[in-house]
Design a protein around this motif. Structure first.
Motif, PDB file in Angstrom:
ATOM      1  N   LEU A   1       0.811  -1.221   0.000  1.00 60.99           N
ATOM      2  CA  LEU A   1       0.000   0.000   0.000  1.00 60.99           C
ATOM      3  C   LEU A   1       0.841   1.266   0.000  1.00 60.99           C
ATOM      4  CD1 LEU A   1       0.024   1.218   3.081  1.00 60.99           C
ATOM      5  CD2 LEU A   1      -1.686  -0.514   3.487  1.00 60.99           C
ATOM      6  N   LEU A   2       2.176   1.090   0.120  1.00 54.89           N
ATOM      7  CA  LEU A   2       3.051   2.254   0.201  1.00 54.89           C
ATOM      8  C   LEU A   2       2.915   3.176  -1.013  1.00 54.89           C
ATOM      9  CD1 LEU A   2       5.003   3.076   2.383  1.00 54.89           C
ATOM     10  CD2 LEU A   2       6.865   2.143   1.034  1.00 54.89           C
ATOM     11  N   GLY A   3       2.882   2.578  -2.189  1.00 52.32           N
ATOM     12  CA  GLY A   3       2.806   3.365  -3.419  1.00 52.32           C
ATOM     13  C   GLY A   3       1.570   4.244  -3.437  1.00 52.32           C
TER      14      GLY A   3
ATOM     15  N   GLY B   1       1.177   8.496  -3.201  1.00 54.84           N
ATOM     16  CA  GLY B   1       0.408   9.275  -4.170  1.00 54.84           C
ATOM     17  C   GLY B   1      -0.622  10.142  -3.481  1.00 54.84           C
ATOM     18  N   VAL B   2      -1.340   9.539  -2.548  1.00 52.70           N
ATOM     19  CA  VAL B   2      -2.398  10.281  -1.863  1.00 52.70           C
ATOM     20  C   VAL B   2      -1.782  11.373  -0.978  1.00 52.70           C
ATOM     21  CG1 VAL B   2      -4.273  10.104  -0.200  1.00 52.70           C
ATOM     22  CG2 VAL B   2      -4.037   8.399  -1.985  1.00 52.70           C
ATOM     23  N   THR B   3      -0.659  11.036  -0.324  1.00 50.34           N
ATOM     24  CA  THR B   3       0.027  12.046   0.476  1.00 50.34           C
ATOM     25  C   THR B   3       0.326  13.268  -0.386  1.00 50.34           C
ATOM     26  OG1 THR B   3       1.084  10.299   1.734  1.00 50.34           O
ATOM     27  CG2 THR B   3       2.038  12.496   1.931  1.00 50.34           C
TER      28      THR B   3
ATOM     29  N   GLY C   1      -4.961   4.829   0.929  1.00 52.30           N
ATOM     30  CA  GLY C   1      -5.567   6.157   0.887  1.00 52.30           C
ATOM     31  C   GLY C   1      -5.633   6.792   2.259  1.00 52.30           C
ATOM     32  N   VAL C   2      -6.033   5.997   3.249  1.00 51.42           N
ATOM     33  CA  VAL C   2      -6.169   6.529   4.603  1.00 51.42           C
ATOM     34  C   VAL C   2      -4.790   6.930   5.151  1.00 51.42           C
ATOM     35  CG1 VAL C   2      -6.747   5.916   6.982  1.00 51.42           C
ATOM     36  CG2 VAL C   2      -8.299   5.308   5.118  1.00 51.42           C
ATOM     37  N   VAL C   3      -3.804   6.042   4.952  1.00 49.03           N
ATOM     38  CA  VAL C   3      -2.446   6.366   5.401  1.00 49.03           C
ATOM     39  C   VAL C   3      -1.964   7.647   4.716  1.00 49.03           C
ATOM     40  CG1 VAL C   3      -0.028   5.618   5.325  1.00 49.03           C
ATOM     41  CG2 VAL C   3      -1.810   4.000   5.968  1.00 49.03           C
ATOM     42  N   GLY C   4      -2.250   7.742   3.402  1.00 49.96           N
ATOM     43  CA  GLY C   4      -1.847   8.928   2.634  1.00 49.96           C
ATOM     44  C   GLY C   4      -2.487  10.193   3.171  1.00 49.96           C
ATOM     45  N   VAL C   5      -3.779  10.113   3.485  1.00 51.93           N
ATOM     46  CA  VAL C   5      -4.477  11.277   4.032  1.00 51.93           C
ATOM     47  C   VAL C   5      -3.820  11.687   5.357  1.00 51.93           C
ATOM     48  CG1 VAL C   5      -6.638  12.082   5.057  1.00 51.93           C
ATOM     49  CG2 VAL C   5      -6.672  10.874   2.886  1.00 51.93           C
TER      50      VAL C   5
END
Lengths: 408, 232
Positions: free
Chosen positions: A25-27, A31-33, A343-347
């Motif tokens: 999920l890192l990728g 992106g979301v970050t 997505g959640v991690v990115g947010v």
């Protein structure tokens, strides 16, 4: 199989492989970050611009020879067509525009004021008539501003921005001393309150003089800028229209000709700014779009690997009664959960970055609520899209062949 | 006659290998009644695995008719086959085939998950099944914390938990030492006494001895069938 059980099965297999799950999920998370961070920065810049630069909510606007020019062609066209603004234009507006409270005249110029042997270069000179002075109504921290008489007779007086006063006079009291501009002495009436800087541009680096004094030296044939204050801040647009009508009439423009002067309102500044940030934003979105696609492909790869690795498990599940759609749902749920978790991690990371920016810099970086919602929706869609193929592959496995693979 | 559980008539299974085709099964017919204990034996390549896959609803015949519990398996689509496997068949594999990361309890619950049974009922049934194979105290162990014999007993509990019409075991003792193998076979004997129908696929004559009826396959055909011994 019930959906809730399917989700539980999918979640369990993600939790059983924490490292794989994290790396996968890192990728997506990155992106979301990036998108959350960019949105935050732009939102922050917008607020900053609105509050400090465009002074949205103020009731005055500027009329000058050129408006906001965004391209070389526009500039060339404006050079050819536009006429300078004259004192008579100001008079006409005062006479005919009923929604206008006051029309001030000002001119800007770069100067290098001197005091004794000291000199400061690149100082913004502002020549104002009394109306412009009243509209501006500067905060004078020391001494005083202009009197009506001084401005009307074009007295050689001035007030200074805080930075100029500090550089020229250091610890001495500047009030009553003479600053030299163009070889003439201007008596310092006062010093304006410190205003700080906007986007690194100092707001205290100016010297203001009466317009009359300026025109005594340089004449009044050059184009002036008008600063117009509307009677009612809520009727700003009407005031702008009136001013445009008056000027168009004076210039005998036909109805289908464009203005040959520029009107700069806080709104037009903001919309210019928004156009700019939208461009940055769409470029950023494109980059993020690519990173989401790459992230999705990574997830698809890992999911395909997982299907191969778990062929036997799939065989067992099928042998004891899992239908194709049960298997498909399980793997699809896994990839959607992976993406949504990304997505959640990115947010979260994006929020953290925005928070850091907000704390460390004066930029009020923050993202609107739609950003995280959109991020999770889009990443889930990416999960479905890139999860479909691996899930189908898993679901279509022949149970006999799947069971035939060697056990561990 | 409701007493007949399996009814296979002239079953053919043909594998098309491009230029040539191979008949894994060439016209197999046999019936099995409820509560029979049958061993299907034969050397490798005799077609016994293919027959087992067909009986277990993992595959459909190329030709012929197969009725399981009166339902025509030979005409089922993938979803119906999956349902039949879930409701009618309990598989026991040579290599146990448990899910390594799940506890014994979860492994046994799995077929019930696919039949859509509510959680609480599922837990109760799985616990019962594990107790029936003597593993009531090992419910929360993972497969790697269990011995081979215990693992196979978990697999048997998983096969029994749906109360299937047929327990289908493929070399269930093949990966176990003699002692544990004996243990598993006596469990099968007990299950048979309790009324379960069992079909055991093996190439080991000692294992086949436990069955009341032995069907020998050779080259895709039934070579001999000792008949319904239990019903004599």
């Amino acid at each position: 199989m019930k959906r809730s059980d399917g989700l539980r099965v999918a979640a369990a297999s993600l939790i059983e492989n924490p490292l794989r799950t994290f790396l996968t999920l890192l990728g997506i998370a990155m992106g979301v970050t990036a998108v959350i961070f960019v949105v935050s920065m732009i939102e922050g810049l917008n607020r900053y611009m609105g509050e400090k630069v465009a002074k949205v909510g103020s009731s005055s606007f500027t009329v000058q020879k050129y408006g906001i020019l965004t391209s070389h062609t526009e500039y060339a066209e404006a050079r050819r067509r536009n006429r300078g603004i004259r004192h008579e234009d100001a008079e006409a507006i005062r006479r005919f525009a009923s929604d206008v409270e006051r029309v001030g005249i000002q001119r800007g110029w770069g100067v290098s004021p001197k005091y004794g042997s000291r000199s400061v270069s690149d100082v913004q000179m502002l020549a104002q008539d009394y109306d412009a002075y009243l509209i501006e109504s500067p905060d004078i921290a020391q001494g005083r501003g202009f009197s009506q008489g001084e401005v009307q007779r074009g007295a050689l007086v001035c007030y200074l921005g805080w930075e100029v006063a500090d550089k020229l006079f250091e610890n001495r009291d500047p009030v009553g001393r003479k600053v030299r501009l163009w070889g003439r002495g201007f008596v310092v009436n006062g010093v304006a309150k410190k205003q700080g800087s906007i986007l690194g541009h100092s707001q205290d680096n100016f010297v203001s003089i009466p317009l009359g004094a300026f025109e005594k030296i340089f004449g009044s044939r050059r184009s002036i800028n008008l600063i117009v204050k509307a009677k009612d801040p809520l009727r700003m647009e009407e005031a702008v229209d009136e001013v445009r009508m008056v000027l168009r009439a004076r210039r005998h423009l036909r109805w289908d000709e464009e203005d040959n002067f520029g009107v700069i309102t806080p709104d037009s500044l903001m919309s210019f700014w928004r156009k700019l940030t939208q461009m940055i934003f769409s470029v950023a979105l494109f980059v993020v779009g690519i990173s989401l696609v790459v992230g999705g492909i990574v997830i698809m790869n890992i999911m395909l690997l997982t299907v191969v690795e778990r062929t036997r498990e799939i065989g067992v599940r099928k042998a004891i009664g899992a239908r194709q759609k049960d298997i498909r749902f399980q793997f699809l749920a896994e990839s959607v959960m992976l993406c949504a978790a990304g997505g959640v991690v990115g947010v979260g990371l994006g929020w953290l970055l925005a928070y850091l920016v907000r704390t460390i810099t004066p930029l009020p970086a923050a993202f609107p609520l739609w950003a995280p919602i959109l991020a999770v929706v889009v990443t889930s869609a990416v999960g479905i899209f890139f999860g479909l193929y691996p899930a189908r592959t898993a679901a279509d496995l022949n149970p006999i062949e799947a069971l035939g693979r060697e056990a561990c | 006659m409701n007493d007949i559980l399996l009814d296979l008539k002239d079953i053919w299974k043909t594998y098309d290998l491009g230029a040539t085709s191979v008949h894994a099964l060439g016209g197999v017919s046999f019936e099995a009644r409820r509560n029979e204990y049958i061993a299907i034996v034969g050397p490798s390549g005799s077609g016994k695995s293919t027959l087992m896959n067909l009986i277990g609803c993992l595959d459909t015949p190329t030709k012929g008719r197969y009725l399981l519990n009166g339902r025509p398996v030979s005409e089922m689509d993938d979803n119906e086959l999956a349902r039949a496997r879930n409701e009618e068949i309990g598989f026991v594999f040579q290599t146990f085939n448990l899910l390594a990361r799940q506890t014994a309890q979860r492994n046994v619950e799995l077929p019930l998950v696919y039949s859509g049974m509510p959680r609480s009922e599922r837990v109760e049934r799985a616990t019962e099944a594990l107790e029936a194979v003597g593993l009531g105290d090992r419910r929360h162990h993972r497969p790697n914390e269990l011995s081979g014999g215990q693992r196979q007993r978990v697999a048997i509990a998983r096969a029994l938990v749906t109360r299937p019409s047929l327990l289908l075991a493929d070399e269930p003792t093949g990966n176990l030492d003699t002692e544990m193998g004996r243990e598993i076979l006596s469990l099968f004997d007990r299950l048979h006494e309790q009324g379960n129908t069992i079909i055991l696929v093996t190439h080991n004559p000692d294992v086949a001895k436990h069955a009341r009826r032995v069907v020998s396959l050779l080259d895709g055909r039934i070579e001999s069938d000792t008949g319904n011994g239990a019903r004599r």
